[in-house]
Design a protein around this motif. Structure first.
Motif, short mmCIF file in Angstrom:
data_model
loop_
_atom_site.label_atom_id
_atom_site.label_comp_id
_atom_site.label_asym_id
_atom_site.label_seq_id
_atom_site.Cartn_x
_atom_site.Cartn_y
_atom_site.Cartn_z
N PRO A 451 0.83 -1.21 0.00
CA PRO A 451 0.00 0.00 0.00
C PRO A 451 0.86 1.25 0.00
O PRO A 451 2.03 1.22 0.43
N GLY A 452 0.30 2.34 -0.49
CA GLY A 452 1.00 3.61 -0.40
C GLY A 452 1.15 4.03 1.06
O GLY A 452 0.37 3.62 1.92
N ILE A 453 2.15 4.82 1.35
CA ILE A 453 2.41 5.28 2.71
C ILE A 453 2.12 6.79 2.78
O ILE A 453 2.62 7.57 1.97
N CYS A 454 1.30 7.17 3.76
CA CYS A 454 0.97 8.57 3.98
C CYS A 454 1.33 8.95 5.41
O CYS A 454 1.37 8.11 6.30
N VAL A 455 1.60 10.23 5.61
CA VAL A 455 1.91 10.72 6.95
C VAL A 455 1.05 11.95 7.23
O VAL A 455 0.65 12.68 6.32
N SER A 456 0.79 12.16 8.51
CA SER A 456 0.15 13.40 8.93
C SER A 456 0.93 13.94 10.11
O SER A 456 1.49 13.17 10.91
N CYS A 457 1.02 15.25 10.22
CA CYS A 457 1.69 15.84 11.38
C CYS A 457 1.16 17.25 11.59
O CYS A 457 0.51 17.83 10.71
N GLU A 458 1.46 17.81 12.76
CA GLU A 458 0.90 19.11 13.13
C GLU A 458 1.98 20.06 13.64
O GLU A 458 1.66 21.08 14.26
N ASP A 459 3.23 19.72 13.40
CA ASP A 459 4.35 20.52 13.89
C ASP A 459 5.28 20.85 12.73
O ASP A 459 5.61 19.99 11.91
N LYS A 460 5.74 22.09 12.67
CA LYS A 460 6.54 22.56 11.54
C LYS A 460 7.86 21.82 11.43
O LYS A 460 8.26 21.39 10.33
N ASP A 461 8.55 21.66 12.55
CA ASP A 461 9.85 20.98 12.50
C ASP A 461 9.69 19.52 12.08
O ASP A 461 10.52 18.98 11.34
N THR A 462 8.60 18.88 12.55
CA THR A 462 8.36 17.49 12.17
C THR A 462 8.05 17.39 10.68
O THR A 462 8.55 16.49 9.99
N ALA A 463 7.24 18.30 10.18
CA ALA A 463 6.92 18.29 8.75
C ALA A 463 8.18 18.47 7.91
O ALA A 463 8.38 17.78 6.89
N GLN A 464 9.05 19.39 8.33
CA GLN A 464 10.30 19.63 7.62
C GLN A 464 11.17 18.37 7.60
O GLN A 464 11.69 17.97 6.55
N ALA A 465 11.28 17.73 8.76
CA ALA A 465 12.12 16.53 8.85
C ALA A 465 11.57 15.39 8.01
O ALA A 465 12.33 14.66 7.36
N LEU A 466 10.25 15.21 8.00
CA LEU A 466 9.64 14.15 7.22
C LEU A 466 9.83 14.38 5.73
O LEU A 466 10.15 13.45 4.97
N LEU A 467 9.66 15.62 5.29
CA LEU A 467 9.83 15.93 3.87
C LEU A 467 11.27 15.72 3.44
O LEU A 467 11.55 15.28 2.31
N GLU A 468 12.21 16.02 4.30
CA GLU A 468 13.61 15.81 3.96
C GLU A 468 13.95 14.32 3.91
O GLU A 468 14.82 13.89 3.14
N THR A 469 13.24 13.51 4.72
CA THR A 469 13.49 12.07 4.73
C THR A 469 12.86 11.38 3.53
O THR A 469 13.48 10.51 2.88
N GLY A 470 11.63 11.74 3.21
CA GLY A 470 10.94 11.17 2.06
C GLY A 470 10.57 9.71 2.26
O GLY A 470 10.56 9.18 3.37
N GLY A 471 10.23 9.07 1.14
CA GLY A 471 9.86 7.66 1.20
C GLY A 471 8.37 7.43 1.39
O GLY A 471 7.94 6.29 1.56
N PHE A 472 7.56 8.46 1.34
CA PHE A 472 6.10 8.32 1.46
C PHE A 472 5.43 9.03 0.29
O PHE A 472 6.04 9.87 -0.38
N GLN A 473 4.16 8.69 0.08
CA GLN A 473 3.47 9.19 -1.11
C GLN A 473 2.44 10.30 -0.83
O GLN A 473 2.08 11.06 -1.73
N GLY A 474 1.93 10.36 0.40
CA GLY A 474 0.91 11.35 0.71
C GLY A 474 1.18 12.02 2.04
O GLY A 474 1.77 11.43 2.94
N MET A 475 0.72 13.29 2.17
CA MET A 475 0.98 14.03 3.41
C MET A 475 -0.24 14.88 3.75
O MET A 475 -0.79 15.58 2.90
N TYR A 476 -0.67 14.81 5.02
CA TYR A 476 -1.80 15.58 5.52
C TYR A 476 -1.27 16.65 6.47
O TYR A 476 -0.63 16.33 7.49
N LEU A 477 -1.56 17.90 6.16
CA LEU A 477 -1.07 19.02 6.96
C LEU A 477 -2.19 20.00 7.26
O LEU A 477 -3.05 20.24 6.41
#
Length: 733
Positions: A451-477
């Protein structure tokens, strides 16, 4: 009060005796639970025979009876059990069904087209858009969320012709109804199945900083609300557009139901007779209601305020005074004419509610000795026993010298009353004209896929770190993070979704409305919606097909899945309370499944921080550790810590000065995680999985993302972590 609106006083009944007590005390309608599918599984409830009798008795008295079917149903229950269970009640003339589950709603609408469907308070209807959506779907009434103010109810009344039912007396849930998983997650007893264990009534210590300076000492119940009593503000509630005044209490005794109903009946009648200007509640009646039952006093609920410590009991001490009450049974007045002349049959004519029936039988004889007097005959005719009738007037026309066997009088009386009952009930009887829902097809056992991998987060630093890591297809912000990261996410080839509030009250902020068209034009994929009001808002704006509905808009059964498919949404989110086997029988095509996150146990209009300390928005509020994502902690008797987050700015626009109602989220003590269960999850056929980051630091979030990516995408064996498995193995009762 508008004179062109019929106001209904709606009373609860947890037993047949309670039903009789409610009608005897002046209720216009009664809501009850049957043997199945009601949100009070631990009430005595009604057998099928009692329910059929109650439907008939309510109609003979010119009243209404509503049945609670306000739980979430699994596939087997909906397709094999629900319709046969309800069929005899529908045919008998059941006036309405109170429904939470959209699958149940759709199935009942199709099978029983004449049945009125009431959207339960368990649907958490918080505004006019959701109400108008339900009107379009065929609902006839909305039981409004208990957290709404008079102004919000008035706006709903202005924008929709649906009837509004609102609670005016009784217990309050700490959480928005239908949005509480606390009893379910902690003890397996689901409030969505009518089995709530009321963990909100237990004591919890509180702390602003994890593990430090606790308040409560095991004696405070910071989630325990006072009961509501709105007898003082009835005129304002009616002016807001409410047409059905609902008393809570199916778990309480018949004496409670009778006492509360009688007081509200008295003041509704006085209000209708004398008007708002002369409305005044006597002190003895205020005290009487408190003596019947209270938790640390009472409050007027949310109608004129947005939560606060004055609504809290801070204890679970239940109090009653010395109240003596004699239950009354309602009787319907009948008018009769009994004709007794020698050589003719006994003739009895009865009139009730404008309908007249006539029965005859036997033969009146000349009396050889001791002719029967009128008083003796009247005494026999007065024996109405357990029938719902009472003579208002009985005229007896007779010869002076007659004799009639008592058995003949009894039989004619029974025949006439039987005919009358049939005549009174005839307009309510129904035949079956709808279509029965067909059983769902079993899922085809597809090969396990990634299945595709999606992430959700509510913190700016966490969002930045996740985007820099990558490896997922969808993001909820949320809004503020979407504003910051939309372009970056699109450049990385990630589908970006705007995550909207769990609870929506009032209008969508102008900032959000103005940004959405541009974001969609730039490539934003759509929206994650958590409640009916938000979905209806977006649908009216033309974005309904861009919505993925979250797990808070429940899709326990395939009919609910199909309901949302019919709205052409992007997809749904797998419910959190079904186990692996039940999910295997669910249609998971187009579904996303949460496999990691701190599960939200409650969403509440109350604020633990404000009620126990001071409002977070106050400049003088003591702040917790900067590392903490939580604003306050609850500690239970087992030393478990539950993080509580204050959503002071639900839309995340950076503006907390407006009047948008805030809310709390209480999270579970441990994160939920299906890391070792990747093979089983992939076999369910979901389109995607989601990792929800709320309490984690950026470093923790990245580590968790890598672990789940390795397990689900790469098939690697990874070390297990200290996760709860939620209901994946055990399921909910």
């Amino acid at each position: 009060m508008s004179q062109d609106r019929k106001v209904e006083l709606l009373a609860p009944a947890g037993s047949y005796q309670g039903f009789e007590a409610a009608l005897g005390a002046g209720a216009d309608a009664v809501y009850v639970g049957g043997a199945r599918f009601g949100a009070r599984a631990y009430a005595r409830n009604f057998s099928d025979e009692e329910l059929l009798q109650a439907i008939d008795m309510a109609h003979i008295y010119g009243k209404k009876l509503y049945l609670t079917v306000n739980t979430l149903l699994k596939n087997k229950e909906l397709y094999e059990e629900l319709i046969p269970y309800l069929q005899p009640f529908y045919q008998a003339g059941l006036d309405g069904v109170i429904v939470q589950d959209f699958g149940v709603f759709a199935a009942l609408k199709e099978a029983f087209p004449l049945l009125h469907l009431h959207a339960s308070t368990q649907m958490a209807v918080t505004g006019p858009k959701g109400m108008k959506f339900l009107e379009k779907q065929g609902a006839t009434r909305v039981v409004a969320a208990r957290e709404l103010t008079l102004q919000e109810l008035f706006r709903m009344h202005q924008e929709s012709s649906l009837e509004i039912e609102a609670f005016v007396h009784g217990a309050l849930c700490y959480s928005y109804s239908g949005q509480c998983l606390m009893s379910s997650i902690l003890g397996g007893r689901s409030g969505n199945r009518g089995r709530c264990a009321q963990p909100c009534r237990l004591p919890y210590d509180t702390s602003l900083d994890r593990g430090k300076d606790y308040k409560g000492k095991g004696q405070m119940c910071p989630l325990s609300l006072k009961d509501i009593c709105t007898i003082e503000i009835l005129p304002e509630i009616l002016e807001a557009g409410v047409t059905s005044l609902k008393i809570e209490g199916r778990m309480k005794q018949p004496e409670y139901t009778a006492g509360v109903t009688a007081v509200y009946r008295k003041y509704l009648d006085l209000l209708e007779k004398n008007g708002k200007e002369a409305y005044q509640v006597e002190e003895k009646d205020r005290k009487y209601l408190l003596d019947l039952f209270n938790r640390g006093g009472s409050c007027t609920g949310y109608y004129k305020m947005q939560g606060g410590p004055s609504m809290m009991a801070f204890s679970n001490e239940k109090k009653t005074g010395e109240v003596s009450l004699q239950l009354r049974k309602r009787k319907e007045k009948i008018y009769g004419n009994l004709i007794l002349f020698p050589g003719s049959p006994v003739i009895l004519e009865i009139t009730c509610q404008g309908r007249t029936v006539t029965a005859s039988g036997g033969e009146v004889q000349y009396a050889k000795n001791n002719p029967m007097g009128q008083e003796r005959i009247r005494q026999q005719m007065d024996k109405l026993g357990n029938t719902p009738f009472i003579w208002e007037d009985l005229q007896i026309q007779m010869d002076d010298s007659i004799f009639v066997p008592m058995g003949v009088l009894n039989q004619v009386r029974r025949d006439a009353l039987g005919q009358l009952q049939e005549e009174l009930l005839k307009p309510y009887r129904r035949s079956l004209t709808g279509r029965l829902p067909s059983a769902p097809k079993r899922n085809h056992k597809e090969k396990s896929h990634v299945p595709g991998i999606c992430v959700s987060c509510e913190d700016k630093d966490t969002a930045q770190a996740l985007l820099e890591t990558g490896g997922f297809q969808g993001m909820y912000l949320p809004f503020d993070l979407m504003d910051a990261f939309l372009k970056k996410g699109i450049r990385e080839g990630i589908s970006m979704y705007l995550a909207l509030p769990y609870i929506t009250r009032g209008e969508m902020p102008d900032q959000v409305k103005e940004k959405i068209p541009g974001w969609l034009a730039e490539g934003m994929a759509g929206f994650l919606v958590r409640n009916l009001e938000t979905y209806a808002m977006l649908s009216e704006m033309g974005y309904g097909e861009r919505c993925r509905i979250d797990h808070t808009l429940y899709t326990w059964n395939n009919r609910a899945v199909d309901f949302w498919r019919a709205q052409n949404v992007l997809g749904n989110t797998v419910p959190l309370e079904l186990n692996q086997g039940e999910l295997g029988h669910r249609d998971n095509k187009g579904s996303e499944m949460l496999v990691y996150g701190y599960l939200p146990l409650m969403y509440s209009a109350q604020c633990v921080r404000r009620n126990v300390y001071t409002c977070k928005k106050s400049a003088h509020t003591q702040q917790g550790s900067k590392k903490d994502r939580a604003d306050v902690y609850l500690k239970d008797r087992y030393e478990n810590l539950f993080p509580v987050v204050c959503k002071c700015d639900p839309w995340k626009t950076g503006n907390t000065e407006g009047n948008t109602p805030c809310y709390n989220i209480i999270y579970n003590t441990l994160p939920f995680g299906l890391l070792k269960e990747s093979t089983q999850v992939k076999a369910l056929g979901v389109d995607s999985i989601r990792l929800s980051f709320t309490m984690e630091s950026p470093v923790e979030a990245v580590r968790i993302l890598k672990d789940f990516t390795a397990a689900y995408r790469d098939g690697q064996v990874v070390p297990d972590r200290k996760f709860t498995k939620g209901h994946f193995k055990r399921g909910a009762q």
